[in-house]
Design a protein around this motif. Structure first.
Motif, PDB file in Angstrom:
ATOM      1  N   ARG A 105      49.029  41.737  24.423  1.00 28.16           N
ATOM      2  CA  ARG A 105      47.894  41.097  23.769  1.00 28.16           C
ATOM      3  C   ARG A 105      47.495  41.775  22.464  1.00 28.16           C
ATOM      4  NH1 ARG A 105      44.454  40.416  29.405  1.00 28.16           N
ATOM      5  NH2 ARG A 105      45.797  38.758  30.302  1.00 28.16           N
ATOM      6  N   GLY A 106      47.762  43.060  22.364  1.00 21.36           N
ATOM      7  CA  GLY A 106      47.399  43.783  21.154  1.00 21.36           C
ATOM      8  C   GLY A 106      48.449  43.758  20.063  1.00 21.36           C
ATOM      9  N   GLN A 136      52.712  34.196  15.581  1.00 21.31           N
ATOM     10  CA  GLN A 136      54.158  34.042  15.750  1.00 21.31           C
ATOM     11  C   GLN A 136      54.473  32.951  16.772  1.00 21.31           C
ATOM     12  OE1 GLN A 136      56.397  37.765  16.331  1.00 21.31           O
ATOM     13  NE2 GLN A 136      54.539  38.845  15.700  1.00 21.31           N
ATOM     14  N   LEU A 137      53.757  32.989  17.882  1.00 22.20           N
ATOM     15  CA  LEU A 137      54.026  32.006  18.930  1.00 22.20           C
ATOM     16  C   LEU A 137      53.736  30.591  18.448  1.00 22.20           C
ATOM     17  CD1 LEU A 137      52.566  33.888  22.048  1.00 22.20           C
ATOM     18  CD2 LEU A 137      54.977  33.506  21.509  1.00 22.20           C
ATOM     19  N   TRP A 138      52.707  30.437  17.609  1.00 24.36           N
ATOM     20  CA  TRP A 138      52.338  29.101  17.146  1.00 24.36           C
ATOM     21  C   TRP A 138      53.389  28.507  16.210  1.00 24.36           C
ATOM     22  CZ3 TRP A 138      48.793  26.755  19.806  1.00 24.36           C
ATOM     23  CH2 TRP A 138      48.328  25.505  19.378  1.00 24.36           C
ATOM     24  N   VAL A 145      44.321  31.214  23.189  1.00 25.00           N
ATOM     25  CA  VAL A 145      44.426  32.359  24.093  1.00 25.00           C
ATOM     26  C   VAL A 145      45.847  32.466  24.622  1.00 25.00           C
ATOM     27  CG1 VAL A 145      43.609  33.376  26.265  1.00 25.00           C
ATOM     28  CG2 VAL A 145      42.009  32.138  24.807  1.00 25.00           C
ATOM     29  N   LEU A 146      46.386  33.664  24.624  1.00 26.41           N
ATOM     30  CA  LEU A 146      47.697  33.908  25.218  1.00 26.41           C
ATOM     31  C   LEU A 146      47.576  33.841  26.740  1.00 26.41           C
ATOM     32  CD1 LEU A 146      50.677  34.862  24.973  1.00 26.41           C
ATOM     33  CD2 LEU A 146      49.790  37.201  25.196  1.00 26.41           C
ATOM     34  N   LEU A 147      48.361  32.980  27.370  1.00 32.39           N
ATOM     35  CA  LEU A 147      48.376  32.887  28.825  1.00 32.39           C
ATOM     36  C   LEU A 147      49.489  33.715  29.444  1.00 32.39           C
ATOM     37  CD1 LEU A 147      47.724  29.066  29.369  1.00 32.39           C
ATOM     38  CD2 LEU A 147      46.054  30.948  29.320  1.00 32.39           C
ATOM     39  N   GLY A 148      50.587  33.951  28.692  1.00 36.69           N
ATOM     40  CA  GLY A 148      51.681  34.766  29.218  1.00 36.69           C
ATOM     41  C   GLY A 148      52.983  33.992  29.281  1.00 36.69           C
ATOM     42  N   THR A 149      53.852  34.404  30.203  1.00 34.49           N
ATOM     43  CA  THR A 149      55.170  33.788  30.330  1.00 34.49           C
ATOM     44  C   THR A 149      55.392  33.275  31.742  1.00 34.49           C
ATOM     45  OG1 THR A 149      56.121  35.975  30.807  1.00 34.49           O
ATOM     46  CG2 THR A 149      56.251  35.187  28.538  1.00 34.49           C
ATOM     47  N   VAL A 182      37.241  36.800  17.556  1.00 35.95           N
ATOM     48  CA  VAL A 182      38.215  36.797  18.647  1.00 35.95           C
ATOM     49  C   VAL A 182      39.378  37.714  18.307  1.00 35.95           C
ATOM     50  CG1 VAL A 182      39.737  35.367  20.053  1.00 35.95           C
ATOM     51  CG2 VAL A 182      37.551  34.440  19.235  1.00 35.95           C
ATOM     52  N   GLU A 183      39.716  38.613  19.257  1.00 39.56           N
ATOM     53  CA  GLU A 183      40.819  39.545  19.059  1.00 39.56           C
ATOM     54  C   GLU A 183      41.677  39.604  20.323  1.00 39.56           C
ATOM     55  OE1 GLU A 183      39.339  43.366  17.893  1.00 39.56           O
ATOM     56  OE2 GLU A 183      38.402  42.615  16.044  1.00 39.56           O
ATOM     57  N   GLN A 184      42.702  40.454  20.267  1.00 39.43           N
ATOM     58  CA  GLN A 184      43.552  40.723  21.428  1.00 39.43           C
ATOM     59  C   GLN A 184      44.079  39.427  22.061  1.00 39.43           C
ATOM     60  OE1 GLN A 184      44.358  43.913  22.881  1.00 39.43           O
ATOM     61  NE2 GLN A 184      43.542  44.747  20.975  1.00 39.43           N
ATOM     62  N   ALA A 185      44.611  38.552  21.205  1.00 39.96           N
ATOM     63  CA  ALA A 185      45.219  37.303  21.658  1.00 39.96           C
ATOM     64  C   ALA A 185      44.272  36.465  22.506  1.00 39.96           C
ATOM     65  CB  ALA A 185      46.514  37.578  22.417  1.00 39.96           C
TER      66      ALA A 185
END
Length: 337
Positions: free
Chosen positions: A48-49, A56-58, A102-106, A174-177
């Motif tokens: 997340r940091g 990048q993901l977007w 928000v990053l949810l993961g993989t 908003v920070e840390q993904a």
């Protein structure tokens, strides 16, 4: 594309004896496979940091986006059932106002997932057949998608109600993904919060189950008792206090059953079974306006006659009731309103 090795497989669940025997009956093992506790994703908390990770993901069309508006998300319905209408970032309309991401993961195959709050669903048709609520979808989605949507709804609700610093009232960034909000005035960090709540079956010496009715519920809806844990209070003490306050019943032994996130708006429901040491019901007439003891035969009859409706299967309350009963129950109460 960003990929990590698949998450290790979860170990098989085993039965666990959680407490003392009640008159020769061993306390039940924790409830398996609760609808909103079945997540198989890796949240990738250590990533997340990473600088610019969400950006990048977007730009990566192998990523899949979970879109949410007020707890609802677009879904696809076909002969195979119901699934989330997941899209790559390039399919999210540029015309739609973009909310927090928000990053949810993989997932188990390494696919990355991101959640986005949709400010105006009329500008984002969603690419699905309709928009549906998590409480409806929880039992229909597979474990991966149920976990992703539960996570997305929970954290996006937190963002929606916490735009400002609780210390000084200044705006936060908003920070840390998507997992931290930082105060723009004093620099303090604030993290998503979850409120622990106990929810319990109460069973007497004759193995009868106590169910209560709240006037805020649909007519004839009866369910297990529940309440929030107070500061400085143990879970077992919260069970005993809530039951005594709501229905005047004293509880002795308390045994753990299982837990389920409940992001409506931000709870973790911790399930227990309490053994009643008194049976005279005295409702508080504030939260609980009626409460009744049921034998198994009496509950079946009440359900058959339409005198009692149970909470829908997505809820841990329904699973706790059915565990006491010994199997699934049939009724017409499978809707929330």
């Amino acid at each position: 594309m960003l990929r990590d090795p698949p998450a290790p497989r979860a170990r098989p669940r085993t039965a666990v004896r959680t407490g003392a025997a009640y008159g020769g009956v061993v306390a039940p093992a924790p409830l398996p496979d609760l609808s909103l506790s079945r997540s198989t994703s890796d949240r990738q908390g250590a990533r997340r940091g990473d600088d610019g990770l969400l950006e990048q993901l977007w730009q990566d069309d192998a990523v899949r986006v979970v879109r949410v508006h007020d707890g609802r998300t677009p879904v696809v319905r076909d002969d195979q059932g119901v699934r989330l209408a997941l899209v790559p970032p390039s399919h999210v309309p540029d015309s739609a106002p973009h909310g927090v991401r928000v990053l949810l993961g993989t997932g188990p195959d390494g696919t990355w997932f991101v959640a986005e709050e949709v400010a105006d669903p009329s500008l984002d048709p969603g690419g699905g057949d309709d928009w549906a609520d998590l409480r409806t979808l929880g039992v229909e989605l597979d474990a991966l998608e149920a976990g992703l949507l539960t996570q997305a709804v929970a954290v996006l609700r937190w963002h929606k109600v916490n735009p400002r610093c609780p210390r000084c009232g200044a705006p936060t960034s908003v920070e840390q993904a998507g997992w931290v909000r930082r105060c723009t005035a004093d620099g303090s960090e604030h993290f998503p919060r979850t409120d622990p709540a106990v929810i319990m079956s109460v069973v007497d010496a004759d193995d009868r189950l106590l169910l209560g009715h709240n006037d805020m519920w649909p007519a004839k809806r009866y369910s297990t008792l529940a309440g929030f844990v107070e500061p400085g209070e143990s879970l077992e003490a919260a069970v005993r206090r809530e039951v005594l306050e709501e229905v005047g019943i004293e509880v002795g032994d308390v045994d753990y059953l299982g837990n389920q996130p409940w992001p409506f708006p931000a709870s973790l429901m911790l399930g227990f079974r309490g053994t009643a040491v008194s049976t005279e019901v005295l409702t508080d007439d504030v939260e609980i306006t009626d409460a009744r003891w049921f034998s198994r035969d009496e509950l079946v009859e009440a359900l058959r006659d339409g005198d009692v409706l149970l909470p829908p299967p997505v809820s841990i309350a329904r699973r706790i009731i059915e565990q006491w009963f010994g199997g699934p129950l049939q009724d017409d109460g499978g809707v929330w309103r």
